[in-house]
Structures are given as structure tokens and as C-alpha cells.
Scaffold this active site. Structure first.
Site, PDB file in Angstrom:
ATOM      1  CE1 TYR A 142      89.765 -35.261  16.329  1.00  0.00           C
ATOM      2  CE2 TYR A 142      90.998 -34.997  14.338  1.00  0.00           C
ATOM      3  CZ  TYR A 142      90.785 -33.777  15.367  1.00  0.00           C
ATOM      4  OH  TYR A 142      90.742 -32.742  15.815  1.00  0.00           O
ATOM      5  CG  ASP A 230      86.109 -38.471   9.061  1.00  0.00           C
ATOM      6  OD1 ASP A 230      86.374 -37.620   7.698  1.00  0.00           O
ATOM      7  OD2 ASP A 230      86.785 -38.345   9.708  1.00  0.00           O
ATOM      8  CE  LYS A 258      93.264 -33.283   7.911  1.00  0.00           C
ATOM      9  NZ  LYS A 258      92.936 -33.799   8.878  1.00  0.00           N
TER      10      LYS A 258
END
Ligand SMILES: *Cc1c(COP(=O)(O)O)cnc(C)c1O
Length: 423
Positions: A142, A230, A258
Site C-alpha cells: 500500500y 516507502d 506516520k
């Protein structure tokens, strides 16, 4: 009346599905979501006053646990000075410095407001820098919800049983190539970038097999494509230097999110000065954001990065390793088959009715995530005061606020929950 039911009913009236991000929905596990009133450390408290030991931790955005006193204090201080200006601020410089001094090879970063923006912008930069169109991503990884990258996404996309998304044109994904995780694809010189989660943490947890990341590095070098890590989940959690430090493989571009916001909306992408020079205002690749480098968010981000030491992460990683093996043993002790793969401080949980080994790609992960056992286990845990993510494709986030006693309590509760699932 303040109950989970009434809040969620009100939410469903004015917010589609009652949630602002589909992973928060209980669609795949059934039931009504608890509405969080507050959180402290490893716990959240819902609007009815129920306390849960929280392994969601905002899907990894909260490394220190909820409402950490240091974060609360820097936010109070920052708020009194004004929260957005549209001009450079010291906080941006401090966060960029804190990041670049901790991650080897990361010379410059551009701050944005989410992981989605970070990845979307990194891909645009890679295309602009190389003058090429194709981007390779891996099945079950994702990378946020931008058009070109939702295809074969894990996390909520998989949870909702979607191959991608309606509203994304064929043109938008025409230059996205999807490859199976843990297999090094053969590239050609039409490829601008290979985008990968160095530890796949959105199809529950799939670790990179030895040689996979090294193989991607070599294949990118062979054809002149950029390797993009990522690190929205792995960054500043796997190690202070993230996956680059943990695996010793250096990408050309990094994406973060995050952890680096300390619980506020922040993302960042970066790499070498040579590549970043293609970004506007220096170069031809346009990228922008009104709230990018927001003073509240950068204050929280800097505080987190300064607070967390390499020792903290080593301790967390050791704790998670133990927790993972004890949890697996406790569940298996009740006759339910479990696998809890862990990499550093990241851990997953797969359940099955029969013996199996931890998956190495999305095809295998999906079979396990769709076998229906997780939804039962999830509710048995929630009823006993432990909040896991309401979807089988998510990992468990253990924060620095989770004590050894919290983890031991969770293991005991998991045994009861597994017994209940079996009966
Ligand atoms: C969460 C996540 C994103 C997207 O970040 P948002 O802040 O939700 O936009 C991107 N990549 C990975 C690996 C993620 O886990």
C-alpha cells in the site's frame, strides 16, 4: 447519551460509512466501531468509558503512545505562537535536519502532510528526473490512495475486497506495473522507478526474503531506474535509520509519514541533492502544499525523533520479538494455528485452522487474511479489552508505551480469545 452506537449512528448520517478512512470501519469484522474519546500511553478510552490496550496506535503514527507528555507540551507551546504562516519556519528546518542526520544517504527532504502525498510526489519526481514513465509496484503493498498507486494495494483496499478503485481511469494506471512481492522483476529502460515497502506491512506482515531488496537495488542500477523505499511504516521504527540501516540497502528516494508527525499530519520524501534539485522551485517537477511543514506538526515530529534513541528502538524490537513468539505459542496452545512474523519492532498475525508457514507474497497472505478466523479473534480480543486493527491485513503496532506487563496481559488474553474462537 454518549454511547458508541449513538455516535456511530450520527457519524453515518454525515460521514460516508461513518468513517474518514475505510480501515477504521468494522465492515470486514462486523459490529459497530468504538468511538475513541481519549488515549493515554498504550490505552484508548471510548465514549462509554471502556478502556482498551491499543495495538492500532493510529496505524503506526503513534510511536510514543497516546498523549505523551513531551508531545503535549511542545504542541501547547507551538500553538501559542501561531499554527500556519505560508512562510518558512524554523520547525521545518529542524525536522529536515533531524531526519537527514538519522538516515544515511538522505541529504534533503521536502515535507508534505500525509504518506499519500509523499509517495505521489516521490513518483512524480522520479519520473521527472529520469524522463521515463513506468513505475513498478508490488502486489499487496500500500502506498496511499493516489490514482496510480491504488492498484493491487493491500490494507483497506484489500479489506474491502477491491482490486483497485472505481474512479481511477485506465490511463492513470497504464504506467503502473504490478509485480509479485519478493521476486525481483526484470526491468527495461522505460522504468522510472521501483517502489517498494521494504517490509510489507499492509498485507499483514511479509518480510523481504534475503536478496530481494539487494536484487531490486542491482536491477534498478542496471537500467538506470530509481529505487524508492516507502518507509512510511518502517521509517524511524525499524531502526533510527529505518529500513536503509536495518537492511543495509540504500534507495534513491525515501517516503516517510506516520512516525515523523508524532501523531500530527506529516509526510516527507527525500533523497540526494542531485535528484531533489529537479523539484520546484529549483527544477521542473512541481510539488506544493499550503500546510506543508506546518509548525504544530513539525514541532511534534522533531520531539519524537529527538526523544526516541537507538536504544529505545532496540529494546522495543526485543520486546516485540518475545511478544510475537509468546503470542504465537499461546494461540497455538489452544489449538488454533497462528504465525506472528516479526521484523524489528514490526509484527504481524496470521491465523488458520491447519498448519501453515508465514506467507512470502500477497497471494499467500490473502488466503490467510480471508479465512474468516481473524474477525472472530478480533472480537474476542476486543471484548476482553484489547484493540487490534479491525482488518486482517493490518499489523500490530506496539508502542514505546506498551510495558512488558501489558504484553504479558495480552498474551494471556489471546489464549482465552483463541479458546473462544475454537469453541
Ligand atoms: C499509511 C501508508 C501510506 C499512506 O499514508 P497516509 O498518511 O495514510 O496517506 C503510504 N505508504 C505506506 C507503507 C503506509 O503504510
Amino acid at each position: 447519551m454518549s454511547s458508541n452506537e449513538t455516535w456511530f449512528e450520527r457519524a453515518e448520517v454525515v460521514i460516508p460509512g461513518g468513517v474518514d478512512s475505510p480501515v477504521r470501519s468494522f465492515r470486514s469484522v462486523g459490529g459497530t466501531p468504538y468511538t475513541v474519546a481519549s488515549g493515554e500511553g498504550a490505552e484508548v478510552v471510548d465514549v462509554e468509558g471502556n478502556r482498551y490496550l491499543d495495538y492500532v496506535q493510529s496505524y503506526g503514527a503513534s510511536l510514543l503512545g497516546h498523549a505523551h507528555p513531551t508531545i503535549v507540551s511542545v504542541l501547547r507551546d507551538a500553538a501559542t505562537k501561531g499554527t500556519t504562516f505560508g512562510a518558512p519556519t524554523p520547525g521545518e528546518v529542524l525536522l529536515a535536519e533531524a531526519m537527514t542526520t538519522r538516515v544515511r544517504g538522505l541529504e534533503q527532504v521536502r515535507l508534505v502532510s500525509s504518506g499519500t502525498e509523499a509517495v505521489m510526489s516521490a513518483v512524480r519526481l522520479a519520473r521527472g528526473f529520469t524522463g521515463r514513465d513506468k513505475v513498478v509496484k508490488f502486489d499487496g503493498c500500500y502506498h496511499g490512495h493516489s490514482d496510480a498507486l491504488l492498484v493491487a494495494g493491500g490494507s483497506g483496499v484489500a479489506q474491502m475486497g477491491l482490486p483497485g478503485s472505481a474512479g481511477v481511469t485506465a490511463g492513470a494506471v497504464a504506467d503502473t506495473i504490478v509485480a509479485p512481492y519478493n521476486e525481483v522483476p526484470t526491468l527495461d529502460d522505460s522504468v522510472a522507478a521501483v517502489l517498494v515497502e521494504p517490509v510489507a506491512a499492509n498485507m499483514n506482515l511479509v518480510a523481504p526474503l534475503p536478496g530481494f531488496l539487494e536484487g531490486l537495488r542491482a536491477e534498478c542500477d542496471r537500467v538506470g531506474a530509481l529505487l524508492i523505499f516507502d518507509e512510511v511504516i518502517t521509517g524511524f521504527r525499524l531502526a533510527q535509520g529505518g529500513a536503509e540501516e536495518y537492511f543495509g540497502v540504500t534507495p534513491d528516494l525515501w517516503c516517510f509519514g506516520k512516525v515523523i508527525g508524532g501523531g500530527l499530519p506529516v509526510g516527507a520524501f527525500g533523497g540526494s541533492k542531485r535528484v531533489l534539485a529537479s523539484l520546484s522551485p529549483l527544477g521542473p517537477v512541481y510539488q506544493a502544499g499550503t500546510l506543508s511543514g506546518n509548525p504544530l506538526a513539525t514541532a511534534a515530529g522533531v520531539a519524537v525523533l529527538e526523544h526516541v534513541t537507538p536504544d529505545d528502538l532496540a529494546i522495543l524490537s526485543g520486546r516485540v520479538t518475545n511478544f510475537a513468539s509468546e503470542l504465537q505459542e499461546a494461540i497455538r496452545g489452544e489449538g488454533l494455528f497462528a504465525s506472528t512474523p516479526s521484523v524489528g519492532a514490526l509484527m504481524g498475525l496470521y491465523l488458520a485452522d491447519e498448519e501453515f508457514s508465514a506467507p512470502t507474497n500477497f497471494t499467500q497472505a490473502k488466503v490467510l487474511c480471508e479465512n474468516g478466523l481473524y474477525r472472530k479473534f478480533f472480537h474476542e480480543m476486543l471484548d476482553r479489552g484489547v484493540a487490534l486493527a479491525p482488518g486482517a491485513y493490518e499489523i500490530l503496532f506496539v508502542s514505546l508505551a506498551h510495558t512488558r506487563a501489558d504484553l504479558e496481559r495480552t498474551v494471556a488474553i489471546a489464549a482465552d480469545a483463541a479458546r473462544a474462537v475454537r469453541s
